[in-house]
Design a protein around this motif. Structure first.
Motif, short mmCIF file in Angstrom:
data_model
loop_
_atom_site.label_atom_id
_atom_site.label_comp_id
_atom_site.label_asym_id
_atom_site.label_seq_id
_atom_site.Cartn_x
_atom_site.Cartn_y
_atom_site.Cartn_z
N ASN A 46 42.78 37.94 35.01
CA ASN A 46 43.02 36.57 35.43
C ASN A 46 44.43 36.17 35.03
OD1 ASN A 46 40.21 35.78 36.31
ND2 ASN A 46 39.78 36.40 34.21
N GLU A 70 41.85 31.75 37.64
CA GLU A 70 40.66 32.54 37.33
C GLU A 70 40.14 33.25 38.58
OE1 GLU A 70 39.00 29.59 33.77
OE2 GLU A 70 37.71 30.08 35.48
N ARG A 71 39.84 34.51 38.43
CA ARG A 71 39.28 35.30 39.53
C ARG A 71 37.78 35.02 39.65
NH1 ARG A 71 37.08 40.43 39.18
NH2 ARG A 71 37.88 40.60 37.05
N PRO A 72 37.28 34.70 40.84
CA PRO A 72 35.84 34.43 40.99
C PRO A 72 35.00 35.64 40.57
CG PRO A 72 37.05 33.72 42.94
CD PRO A 72 38.01 34.51 42.10
N TRP A 74 30.83 37.19 40.23
CA TRP A 74 29.50 37.02 40.82
C TRP A 74 28.50 36.42 39.84
CZ3 TRP A 74 25.15 39.29 38.77
CH2 TRP A 74 25.35 40.34 37.85
N ASP A 78 32.34 29.53 39.12
CA ASP A 78 33.79 29.45 39.30
C ASP A 78 34.40 28.36 38.41
OD1 ASP A 78 33.47 31.40 41.18
OD2 ASP A 78 33.87 30.13 42.92
N GLY A 79 35.56 28.66 37.87
CA GLY A 79 36.31 27.66 37.12
C GLY A 79 35.78 27.35 35.74
#
Length: 260
Positions: A46, A70-72, A74, A78-79
């Motif tokens: 990230n 930030e990289r999503p 699974w 997110d965030g």
């Protein structure tokens, strides 16, 4: 082997760990200082920015991880990674161990995110050898913290030993999941009794987590969901009740890859 609090002589947190800034004073500096980006840690998954923070009379080096970078994932909303890093620091301080460097959530040049004091580590320490030790109090404390926060990414490179002997850990963004996801290189104590020091610290932590008005509970509620907070309390309850270090999950990878 059961390790007690006086079995090692490592140092505690010190201003030298953060370039001369006292850890308690560093929290204020992180919250109020002007943040200047000086570079980026290219190997991080990230956005992780190397920064200088100053209020005119004090200055320090720090890491800034904006939510926007930030990289999503699974398995995490997110965030939310920056807030989980701040939560890990809060739990570390509640245990009384200062495993996580001073960390705050604040606005910065690229929006809100996590800001953490840079640890001036000891480059002479062999991190691979350190990760395998069984009688290092700081390392064992870290293993307990990871069990509490359900850290799913404790790599060898996340160990930050200092010249004074204190051990910090970094990168706690993928922690506090509702499901059991402990993934770490520190499995050498699995199934062994927790130290008396750990049981006492966990008992104090359990009491604070059970009180929704406690400042710790209030702070965590700002970053974690209700189910995640319930899972956190449950993990602490289990650790106190059974009094042993946890085992790996049978249906989840137990060691992060790459482990370094």
């Amino acid at each position: 082997m059961t390790l007690n609090a006086d079995d090692t002589t490592e140092g505690g947190p010190a201003p030298a760990d953060f370039g001369g800034i006292d850890p308690a004073e560093g929290i204020d500096l992180l919250r109020e200082g002007a943040l200047t980006v000086e570079g980026r840690l290219a190997d991080a998954s990230n956005a992780t920015l190397y920064c200088r923070i100053s209020d005119g009379s004090r200055a320090a080096v720090c890491v800034y991880k904006p939510v926007a970078g930030e990289r999503p994932l699974w398995d995490f909303p997110d965030g939310t990674l920056a807030g989980r890093e701040v939560s890990a620091h809060a739990v570390s301080e509640a245990l009384g161990w200062s495993v996580v460097p001073p960390t705050v959530f604040r606005d910065g040049p690229y929006g809100e995110g996590m800001v953490q004091l840079w640890v001036h580590g000891d480059p002479t320490v062999d991190l691979v050898a350190l990760s395998r030790e069984t009688d290092h109090r700081g390392l064992r404390r870290m293993a307990v913290l990871d069990a509490v926060i359900n850290n799913s990414d404790r790599k060898i490179g996340h160990l930050l030993p200092t010249p004074g002997g204190h051990l910090y850990g970094c990168d706690h963004g993928v922690s506090f999941a509702e499901d059991y996801k402990l993934r770490t290189v520190l499995w050498q104590w699995q199934g062994l009794p927790l130290t008396e020091e750990a049981v006492e610290a966990l008992t104090r932590l359990r009491s604070r987590l059970r009180d929704s008005d406690d400042p710790l509970s209030v702070a965590l509620a700002g970053y974690l969901t209700g189910p995640e907070l319930y899972a956190l309390r449950s993990r602490v309850d289990l650790l106190v009740h059974h009094g042993i270090h946890p085992y790996p999950a049978p249906d989840w990878p137990s060691v992060p890859w790459p482990p370094v």
